[in-house]
Design a protein around this motif. Structure first.
Motif, PDB file in Angstrom:
ATOM      1  N   TYR A  24     -10.589  24.880 -26.404  1.00 23.73           N
ATOM      2  CA  TYR A  24     -10.720  24.272 -28.259  1.00 23.73           C
ATOM      3  C   TYR A  24     -10.000  22.587 -27.786  1.00 23.73           C
ATOM      4  O   TYR A  24      -9.474  21.966 -26.950  1.00 23.73           O
ATOM      5  CB  TYR A  24      -9.536  24.521 -28.650  1.00 23.73           C
ATOM      6  CG  TYR A  24      -9.120  26.544 -28.395  1.00 23.73           C
ATOM      7  CD1 TYR A  24      -9.838  26.988 -29.001  1.00 23.73           C
ATOM      8  CD2 TYR A  24      -8.492  26.898 -27.315  1.00 23.73           C
ATOM      9  CE1 TYR A  24     -10.396  28.011 -29.193  1.00 23.73           C
ATOM     10  CE2 TYR A  24      -9.080  28.752 -27.465  1.00 23.73           C
ATOM     11  CZ  TYR A  24      -9.905  28.680 -28.204  1.00 23.73           C
ATOM     12  OH  TYR A  24     -10.058  30.276 -28.000  1.00 23.73           O
ATOM     13  N   TRP A 273     -13.549  42.302 -25.048  1.00 28.31           N
ATOM     14  CA  TRP A 273     -14.743  42.241 -24.768  1.00 28.31           C
ATOM     15  C   TRP A 273     -15.547  42.298 -23.750  1.00 28.31           C
ATOM     16  O   TRP A 273     -16.731  42.565 -23.447  1.00 28.31           O
ATOM     17  CB  TRP A 273     -14.856  40.383 -25.647  1.00 28.31           C
ATOM     18  CG  TRP A 273     -15.581  39.064 -25.546  1.00 28.31           C
ATOM     19  CD1 TRP A 273     -16.051  38.323 -24.876  1.00 28.31           C
ATOM     20  CD2 TRP A 273     -16.938  39.568 -26.196  1.00 28.31           C
ATOM     21  NE1 TRP A 273     -17.321  37.747 -25.285  1.00 28.31           N
ATOM     22  CE2 TRP A 273     -17.639  38.969 -25.927  1.00 28.31           C
ATOM     23  CE3 TRP A 273     -17.185  40.732 -26.464  1.00 28.31           C
ATOM     24  CZ2 TRP A 273     -19.723  39.203 -26.723  1.00 28.31           C
ATOM     25  CZ3 TRP A 273     -18.947  40.687 -27.325  1.00 28.31           C
ATOM     26  CH2 TRP A 273     -19.145  40.358 -26.986  1.00 28.31           C
ATOM     27  N   GLY A 379      -3.297  33.561 -29.556  1.00 23.61           N
ATOM     28  CA  GLY A 379      -3.680  33.206 -28.799  1.00 23.61           C
ATOM     29  C   GLY A 379      -5.670  34.109 -29.690  1.00 23.61           C
ATOM     30  O   GLY A 379      -5.204  34.607 -30.577  1.00 23.61           O
ATOM     31  N   PHE A 381      -7.614  36.757 -28.747  1.00 25.27           N
ATOM     32  CA  PHE A 381      -7.892  37.963 -29.737  1.00 25.27           C
ATOM     33  C   PHE A 381      -7.946  37.426 -30.889  1.00 25.27           C
ATOM     34  O   PHE A 381      -8.178  38.741 -31.190  1.00 25.27           O
ATOM     35  CB  PHE A 381      -7.386  38.676 -28.065  1.00 25.27           C
ATOM     36  CG  PHE A 381      -7.639  39.835 -28.670  1.00 25.27           C
ATOM     37  CD1 PHE A 381      -8.733  40.802 -28.512  1.00 25.27           C
ATOM     38  CD2 PHE A 381      -6.130  40.621 -29.279  1.00 25.27           C
ATOM     39  CE1 PHE A 381      -8.728  42.108 -29.012  1.00 25.27           C
ATOM     40  CE2 PHE A 381      -6.584  41.915 -29.569  1.00 25.27           C
ATOM     41  CZ  PHE A 381      -7.483  42.793 -29.476  1.00 25.27           C
ATOM     42  N   TYR A 510     -22.068  32.333 -33.214  1.00 23.58           N
ATOM     43  CA  TYR A 510     -21.922  31.413 -32.486  1.00 23.58           C
ATOM     44  C   TYR A 510     -23.390  31.445 -31.564  1.00 23.58           C
ATOM     45  O   TYR A 510     -23.757  32.154 -31.044  1.00 23.58           O
ATOM     46  CB  TYR A 510     -20.512  31.796 -30.882  1.00 23.58           C
ATOM     47  CG  TYR A 510     -19.649  32.033 -31.253  1.00 23.58           C
ATOM     48  CD1 TYR A 510     -18.755  32.951 -32.570  1.00 23.58           C
ATOM     49  CD2 TYR A 510     -18.637  30.886 -31.804  1.00 23.58           C
ATOM     50  CE1 TYR A 510     -17.545  32.585 -32.945  1.00 23.58           C
ATOM     51  CE2 TYR A 510     -17.579  30.386 -31.954  1.00 23.58           C
ATOM     52  CZ  TYR A 510     -17.142  31.136 -32.576  1.00 23.58           C
ATOM     53  OH  TYR A 510     -15.328  30.935 -33.728  1.00 23.58           O
TER      54      TYR A 510
END
Ligand SMILES: Nc1ncnc2c1ncn2[C@@H]1O[C@H](COP(=O)(O)OP(=O)(O)OP(=O)(O)O)[C@@H](O)[C@H]1O
Ligand SMILES: CC(C)(CO)[C@@H](O)C(=O)NCCC(=O)O
Length: 514
Positions: A24, A273, A379, A381, A510
């Motif tokens: 980030y 994931w 976070g 997730f 993405y």
């Protein structure tokens, strides 16, 4: 002649939080320094032109400048304005970042998260990309000549150590490293103290008609805004950082070292994931969340009623409703062919529920252990993941008998980057030796959940459990089901409702390989 409209072409300051999967970037575009005495403007005029009007901005975030004016001393640093000589050296970077919303193949700028800061004299912008593309990100900066005059960059997370040499060798940018937990807490304190509309929870869509009525979990979809930190009563609070793994941190006060990472869990976003990559064909986190939203985990999870039957007397004695999960994936254990009748969407949903339930349980116990009514879940997730946010809100309310509240932050993934920058502004730089030492100390303190409970803690838990039991016995059973909004929170926080389910811009997909 006063310059009534100094241009908002700022100095760009950078900070990174680099985890194992995502990185980030936070950017601060600072306005030019105040004009010199020869072209002095009056203060009011200057401040109104320096800071853009947030009401016209597309951002949902309003900056609480009155609060900052009163409390600026409590911010974790004294804001610096750039020296005149620094401006406008980074114009090239500014123009590049301003003109694009996608960078390389996985970089995404999140317009809806940007906000203005009068105290910092500029606007904060947020970009993330996949950590595995770090070399390409550095090349992008280098090949476009964007690094000119950027000498330092705040940085936290594992990548602050892993990629430090790469940044200095390839683009000559020095990483000012900050400890991971300290950066997170600093970022959280900053957004909670200065951003209106940052904090929210989920509540049921409707209020119970009578005390016997049960409000189902699916109805916990009303996004309700929560107030910011205003005083000492906010502390202690628990932060649950759900990244690849999960960290549980207790924050005791506004001071920068008033926190402790109390425990952790290896079952986090990486688990979700990772298992989904193994068991589904999804190629992106966004896709797998979409898939999970259509799945049915009750085909996979064993429910309490699957074990007990729908026998109200027995369930009442057990003090568990038949509808809750007794064992994640438990139904598959007793089937001849475990995959009969289930497909990828059900698997994606069941893995999501398993991960979320486990985090909810540890978070609830941690809140009980430290006697706090606030748990902030952050976070990535939770990014665009309403299913988990709603489950966490419902579960924490359920297990705590409406005494603890699950809270969420809009800038959930960027808090480390923000904190690293703020700490850097304060002049802090954790040398690797210092970081190692801090992490060794916190490692000693923060063992896995079971180990972390010392004898005294266990005694406290048992005492609390006993009290809870006697409360439950005197209560109507239905009172633990989706009670109308609890007075403790409403009175404490004051409340503003946002009518729709958590509204986030849908993630732009993405693209693999930056
Ligand atoms: N585009 C994405 N690609 C991969 N994972 C994503 C994506 N968006 C959200 N996630 C989720 O976010 C998790 C990573 O979260 P985050 O970036 O906060 O953690 P981290 O910093 O890598 O890990 P840790 O905090 O354990 O060091 C992933 O495991 C996944 O569950
Ligand atoms: C290792 C970190 C702190 C890296 O962010 C995180 O992934 C985590 O908290 N994992 C859980 C580790 C534990 O069992 O405490």
């Amino acid at each position: 002649m006063p310059n009534a409209n100094p241009p908002i072409v700022p100095t760009v300051l950078l900070s990174l939080a680099t985890g194992s999967l995502l990185t980030y970037i936070y950017l601060l575009y600072q306005s030019p320094p105040p004009p010199s005495s020869s072209d002095k403007v009056d203060d009011n005029q200057h401040s109104s032109t320096r800071v853009r009007n947030t009401s016209n901005s597309s951002s949902i975030h309003d900056y609480d400048s009155d609060y900052e004016k009163q409390h600026i001393g409590e911010l974790p640093f004294k804001p610096k304005t750039p020296g005149k000589s620094a401006w406008p050296w980074n114009k090239k970077f500014y123009d590049f970042a301003n003109e694009h919303s996608r960078f390389g193949k996985s970089g995404v700028k999140e317009e809806h998260l940007k906000f203005e800061s009068r105290g910092m004299g500029g606007s904060f912008h947020f970009i993330h990309f996949e950590t595995r593309h770090m070399p390409s990100a550095i090349d992008l900066i280098s090949s476009n000549g964007l690094s000119a005059n950027i000498k330092n960059m705040g940085c936290t997370g594992g990548g602050a150590h892993k990629y430090s040499e790469m940044w200095s060798d390839r683009v000559g940018i020095n990483m000012i490293k900050q400890a991971e937990m300290k950066s997170l807490v600093c970022g959280i304190e900053f957004v909670l103290k200065s951003l209106v509309g940052e904090c929210f929870t989920f509540k049921p869509e409707r209020i119970k008609k009578n005390s016997d009525e049960k409000i189902k979990e699916e109805e916990w979809s009303r996004k309700v805004q929560r107030d910011s930190i205003r005083d000492q009563n906010t502390y202690p609070y628990i932060v649950v950082s759900i990244g690849t793994g999960v960290s549980f941190i207790r924050v005791d006060g506004p001071g920068e070292n008033q926190f402790e990472r109390v425990t952790g869990s290896t079952i986090g976003g990486g688990t979700y994931w990772g298992l989904c990559r193994l068991l589904t064909d999804c190629e992106s986190f966004t896709d797998v969340l979409q898939l999970a939203s259509t799945g049915d985990s009750s085909k996979i999870d064993m429910l309490v009623k699957d074990i007990y039957g729908s026998n109200p007397a027995a369930l009442k004695k057990l003090k568990l409703p038949g509808e809750i999960v007794a064992s994640s994936f438990g139904k598959l254990a007793s089937k001849n062919n475990p995959s009969d009748g289930i497909d990828q969407k059900d698997l994606a949903r069941a893995i999501l529920m398993m991960t979320t339930n486990n985090i909810a349980h540890i978070a609830y116990l941690t809140a009980r252990l430290y006697k706090t009514s606030r748990i902030y879940f952050i976070g990535n997730f939770l990014r665009h993941n309403n299913i988990s946010c709603q489950r966490l809100s419902y579960s924490i309310n359920y297990w705590s008998n409406n005494t603890v509240e699950a809270l969420f932050l809009e800038h959930e993934g960027y808090l480390g980057a923000l904190g690293a920058f703020l700490l850097g502004q304060k002049g802090e730089d954790d040398s690797s030796r210092k970081v190692e030492k801090t992490e060794k100390t916190s490692r000693r303190r923060s063992q896995s959940a079971g180990e972390a409970l010392c004898k005294e803690d266990i005694e406290n838990l048992l005492k609390n459990a006993k009290n809870m039991k006697s409360n439950e016995e005197s209560d109507d059973e239905s009172s633990i089901e989706g009670e109308e909004d609890g007075p403790s929170f409403e009175e404490q926080n004051g409340r503003m409702e946002v009518p729709k389910v958590r509204q986030r811009r849908v993630t732009t997909s993405y693209i693999p390989n930056m």
